[in-house]
Design a protein around this motif. Sequence first.
Motif, PDB file in Angstrom:
ATOM      1  N   PRO A  40      -0.333  -5.977   7.449  1.00 16.46           N
ATOM      2  CA  PRO A  40      -1.935  -5.501   6.755  1.00 16.46           C
ATOM      3  C   PRO A  40      -2.739  -5.672   7.765  1.00 16.46           C
ATOM      4  O   PRO A  40      -3.341  -6.609   7.753  1.00 16.46           O
ATOM      5  CB  PRO A  40      -1.838  -5.220   5.291  1.00 16.46           C
ATOM      6  N   LEU A  80      -5.929  -5.638   6.800  1.00 16.60           N
ATOM      7  CA  LEU A  80      -7.672  -6.258   6.275  1.00 16.60           C
ATOM      8  C   LEU A  80      -6.350  -6.892   5.164  1.00 16.60           C
ATOM      9  O   LEU A  80      -5.164  -6.832   4.991  1.00 16.60           O
ATOM     10  CB  LEU A  80      -7.836  -5.157   5.398  1.00 16.60           C
ATOM     11  N   TRP A  86      -0.976   2.477   5.809  1.00 14.59           N
ATOM     12  CA  TRP A  86      -1.281   1.198   5.988  1.00 14.59           C
ATOM     13  C   TRP A  86      -0.047   0.815   6.667  1.00 14.59           C
ATOM     14  O   TRP A  86       0.668   1.515   5.406  1.00 14.59           O
ATOM     15  CB  TRP A  86      -1.854   1.413   4.817  1.00 14.59           C
ATOM     16  N   LEU A  94      -7.219  -4.243   1.095  1.00 11.95           N
ATOM     17  CA  LEU A  94      -6.243  -3.035   1.533  1.00 11.95           C
ATOM     18  C   LEU A  94      -5.852  -2.051  -0.089  1.00 11.95           C
ATOM     19  O   LEU A  94      -6.895  -0.643  -0.329  1.00 11.95           O
ATOM     20  CB  LEU A  94      -4.924  -3.501   2.405  1.00 11.95           C
ATOM     21  N   ARG A 151      -9.159  -0.449  -1.430  1.00  2.17           N
ATOM     22  CA  ARG A 151      -9.338   1.144  -0.455  1.00  2.17           C
ATOM     23  C   ARG A 151      -8.649   1.948  -0.506  1.00  2.17           C
ATOM     24  O   ARG A 151      -8.053   3.261   0.040  1.00  2.17           O
ATOM     25  CB  ARG A 151      -9.218   0.648   1.213  1.00  2.17           C
TER      26      ARG A 151
END
Length: 298
Positions: free
Chosen positions: A108, A110, A103, A115, A118
């Motif tokens: 990012p 998201l 990532w 994130l 996740r």
Amino acid sequence: MRPLPEQAVHLPFEAAPYRMAMDLVTVPEAAWFELDQAYKPDMAERRRLLETAHDQVFAAGAASGPARAEALALIAAALTAHHPDWFSRQGQRLHNQLSHETWDLEHPALDPLELAGRLVQEDLCVIQNGAEGPVFTAAVLCFPSRWRLIDKIGKPLVGVHGPVPFYADRLARPVDRFMRHLKVGPIASRLNWSVLDDPALFQPEGKWRVDGGSDVTPENAGSRLFLRVERQTLRRLPASEAVLFGIRVHVYPLTQAIDRPARAAALAAAVRALPVEILRYKSVLPFRNALLGWLEDR
């Protein structure tokens, strides 16, 4: 790569009169998040929910933006510092050895809080000071214990906990006071438990049931019922001054958690001590007698 440890079995109930209290302890940053052998199935379920039911498991108010970004930065730093076997970093790129994902932390793809959700098994909630006290402003909440994010987001904590019996009288002021005075640095933790007839991690519904459960008997309660424990953590974010509230959900079949007479006796005493209001709220009444019968046999 070092294997993940076995899932901890938390048993926070006790054979004592019922009391509603925060029961906080301080934990080191290395113990902020629990990473264990449930990681891969837990994270697969989190990804599924974020992809198929995003509006149910993620919400964020505009004012929480800096706190969400800060939460991701702090979590990424903690994971690489304390769990280098599974998380590594090259500049602004974070690599998750467990999921084989990389990532970009600087840009990012998201929302930063999504994130972060996740990366760890914990649900993550942002709480910020407001005119009416601490306010619930953002969350990635994939594993709710019978409450809906859409019903709670944007409310002060006293409103979030409005349905909880005795909360307004016994805990609202201590919780608000704690949220105001939590210092940067310490990580507080507490445990919360319930017994459910459903092992699903994602449970947005199910409180206040007083019927059903007729198929649970003293003979089969051990396989039909589950001990659900939330390990909750609270940490002040230094720049935004928000509090990041983490919730790690553990679900154990009763036969796994209650594997010796002393544990059965302690849980039976704790269930007997629950006020009827709590039994209704937690939907224990439909199977209370069957549960106690099974525990007594142990």
